[in-house]
Design an enzyme around this catalytic site. Structure first.
Site, PDB file in Angstrom:
ATOM      1  N   HIS A 121       0.870  -1.174   0.000  1.00 22.70           N
ATOM      2  CA  HIS A 121       0.000   0.000   0.000  1.00 22.70           C
ATOM      3  C   HIS A 121       0.914   1.234   0.000  1.00 22.70           C
ATOM      4  O   HIS A 121       2.005   1.190   0.576  1.00 22.70           O
ATOM      5  CB  HIS A 121      -0.824  -0.062   1.282  1.00 22.70           C
ATOM      6  CG  HIS A 121      -1.912   0.959   1.421  1.00 22.70           C
ATOM      7  ND1 HIS A 121      -1.659   2.276   1.708  1.00 22.70           N
ATOM      8  CD2 HIS A 121      -3.260   0.847   1.329  1.00 22.70           C
ATOM      9  CE1 HIS A 121      -2.804   2.930   1.807  1.00 22.70           C
ATOM     10  NE2 HIS A 121      -3.799   2.083   1.575  1.00 22.70           N
ATOM     11  N   ASP A 198       2.854  -4.742   7.840  1.00 23.42           N
ATOM     12  CA  ASP A 198       1.628  -3.955   7.720  1.00 23.42           C
ATOM     13  C   ASP A 198       0.452  -4.929   7.818  1.00 23.42           C
ATOM     14  O   ASP A 198       0.166  -5.667   6.885  1.00 23.42           O
ATOM     15  CB  ASP A 198       1.653  -3.213   6.378  1.00 23.42           C
ATOM     16  CG  ASP A 198       0.340  -2.511   6.077  1.00 23.42           C
ATOM     17  OD1 ASP A 198      -0.646  -2.725   6.806  1.00 23.42           O
ATOM     18  OD2 ASP A 198       0.307  -1.761   5.080  1.00 23.42           O
ATOM     19  N   GLN A 201      -4.752  -5.363   6.698  1.00 26.98           N
ATOM     20  CA  GLN A 201      -5.727  -6.252   6.053  1.00 26.98           C
ATOM     21  C   GLN A 201      -5.763  -7.642   6.679  1.00 26.98           C
ATOM     22  O   GLN A 201      -6.606  -8.459   6.302  1.00 26.98           O
ATOM     23  CB  GLN A 201      -5.403  -6.417   4.559  1.00 26.98           C
ATOM     24  CG  GLN A 201      -5.560  -5.155   3.754  1.00 26.98           C
ATOM     25  CD  GLN A 201      -6.994  -4.670   3.676  1.00 26.98           C
ATOM     26  OE1 GLN A 201      -7.953  -5.437   3.801  1.00 26.98           O
ATOM     27  NE2 GLN A 201      -7.160  -3.389   3.478  1.00 26.98           N
ATOM     28  N   LYS A 224     -10.667  -0.780  10.098  1.00 27.76           N
ATOM     29  CA  LYS A 224     -10.811  -2.003   9.302  1.00 27.76           C
ATOM     30  C   LYS A 224     -11.117  -3.198  10.199  1.00 27.76           C
ATOM     31  O   LYS A 224     -11.295  -4.313   9.731  1.00 27.76           O
ATOM     32  CB  LYS A 224      -9.534  -2.247   8.501  1.00 27.76           C
ATOM     33  CG  LYS A 224      -9.340  -1.174   7.443  1.00 27.76           C
ATOM     34  CD  LYS A 224      -8.045  -1.295   6.686  1.00 27.76           C
ATOM     35  CE  LYS A 224      -7.977  -0.153   5.674  1.00 27.76           C
ATOM     36  NZ  LYS A 224      -6.704  -0.108   4.961  1.00 27.76           N
ATOM     37  N   CYS A 362      -4.675   2.482  -3.792  1.00 29.56           N
ATOM     38  CA  CYS A 362      -3.445   2.948  -3.119  1.00 29.56           C
ATOM     39  C   CYS A 362      -2.309   1.945  -3.277  1.00 29.56           C
ATOM     40  O   CYS A 362      -1.506   1.760  -2.345  1.00 29.56           O
ATOM     41  CB  CYS A 362      -3.672   3.209  -1.626  1.00 29.56           C
ATOM     42  SG  CYS A 362      -4.864   4.483  -1.306  1.00 29.56           S
TER      43      CYS A 362
END
Ligand SMILES: *Cc1c(COP(=O)(O)O)cnc(C)c1O
Length: 404
Positions: A121, A198, A201, A224, A362
């Site tokens: 991202h 990261d 997600q 999220k 993104c």
């Protein structure tokens, strides 16, 4: 087992109509919807104990501080961090990455290397580019193959004793690929590199065990994770967080201030300058408890069934191509239909009440890899249903006739 009918009742927004149609929300990878318990928690904070934390001796401040710190411990337990000092409240994934990237400008020098994957991202690209501009370190790219799967052998070949940092997403937001972060972490550590994952997600869909992963930094976003916007978490190993300089100066992050010298507060407060998003921090704990009540095993299984079903149904459409065909995926489907611009299709779906995302998500390097301007992305959550997928597939078929 997921009782989807009961779960849907927890989310007031799912009753919304869009242009007279029942909302079908398939943009969960951008922001998940918020259950009533989380909304109530925020409202309860402002109705009953709104006040600044860690400062006042009065009752409201004590209650707010207790709730905020309780939430930190819920998060610590959820991710199995060794200490609650390792849980830093941030405004989100982007903020967490910037804290680490900015701190490392003190430790990197010309000739050092950092590795990013091709599927990051922009939030996990730009802060590191800024770091490299400042320090003269260089970025190397871990490539992926045609299925959107990271090429582990290639990663191994570019990881060396020059590598200082490895920055990889646990799950790609644009493709849904679940990366083999256990192997990545172990290869990086054998070269003495520090790893930031990261997890924006991954955390909503997969149970994360930070100690077992032995990861150095891990970042997530509350919005999220069924929580509010403007709140997130940076996890870091205590020794590394101790070593990093603070990101912002201000109140709350200090031990003592005089005009000649300031000493910083201990963890986690060193990284939490100023009045934070108190209700957001408290409500994030509630969101995580809500997810745990449903159970991550049930969530994973159910979402996998939605992914398999929608993949099968979508591939029945002539000229439809799916990007990201790893056999390790979360419930994200990125696709295009021959000779139709993703934006046009997205607009028609919106008229029918179906919220999908169109564009580069993104993650422009991914689009460059596949040589496309963007995709349509449907991303599912445990409150979505196969009936909703059927409606989307029929809508795509109709739109295709209209746009042909
Ligand atoms: C959403 C997302 C981000 C950015 O999160 P913010 O909440 O906007 O800070 C970073 N990485 C991935 C993989 C994401 O999905």
């Amino acid at each position: 087992m997921i009782d989807v009918k009961k779960i849907r009742d927890d989310f007031p927004i799912l009753k919304r109509k869009i242009n007279g149609n029942q909302l079908i929300y398939f943009d969960n990878a951008a922001t998940s919807q918020t259950p009533q318990v989380v909304i109530d928690k925020i409202s309860n904070y402002y109705s009953n104990y709104n006040s600044n934390i860690h400062r006042g001796v009065h009752m409201l401040s004590q209650e707010a501080t207790e709730s905020y710190e309780k939430s930190r411990r819920i998060i610590q337990n959820q991710f199995n961090a060794k200490s609650s000092n390792e849980i830093i409240f941030t405004s989100g994934t982007t903020h967490g990455i910037n804290i680490v990237a900015s701190g490392y400008s003190n430790f990197l020098k010309k000739g050092d290397e950092i590795i990013l994957s091709e599927m990051e991202h922009h939030s996990n690209i730009v802060p590191w580019q800024m770091l490299c501009e400042k320090t003269g370190a260089i970025i190397r790219i871990a490539k992926m193959d045609e299925n959107g799967v990271l090429i582990l052998d290639y990663f191994k070949s570019i990881c060396s004793n020059k590598t200082k940092l490895v920055l990889v997403s646990h799950v790609s937001n644009a493709l849904g690929t679940i990366n083999p972060i256990e192997s990545i972490i172990s290869i990086a550590h054998s070269n003495n590199a520090v790893v930031l994952i990261d997890g924006a997600q991954a955390a909503p869909h997969i149970k994360i065990d930070l100690q077992k992963l032995d990861v150095d930094f891990y970042v997530v976003s509350g919005h999220k994770l069924m929580g509010p916007t403007g709140i997130g978490v940076l996890y870091g190993k205590e020794s590394l967080l101790d070593m990093l300089p603070p990101y912002q100066g201000g109140g709350e992050m200090i031990e003592e201030v005089t005009f000649s010298k300031t000493t910083y507060a201990k963890l986690p407060h060193k990284f939490e300058a100023g009045t934070p998003n108190i209700s957001g921090g408290i409500a994030l704990g509630t969101a995580i408890s809500y997810l745990n009540e449903i159970g991550f095993d049930s969530i994973s299984k159910y979402e996998k069934s939605l992914l398999d079903y929608s993949t099968f149904k979508l591939l029945e459409i002539d000229g439809l191509k799916i990007y990201g065909e790893s056999n390790q995926k979360t419930a994200v489907i990125s696709f295009n239909i021959e000779s139709i611009h993703p934006y046009d299709l997205g607009t028609i779906l919106d008229k029918l009440g179906i919220a999908v995302r169109t564009g580069h998500h993104c993650a422009q390097p991914i689009m460059d890899h596949f040589n496309i301007p963007g995709t349509i992305r449907a991303s599912f959550s445990f409150y979505n249903t196969k009936e909703e997928i059927d409606i989307m597939v029929e809508a795509i078929k109709r739109a295709k006739l209209m746009l042909a």
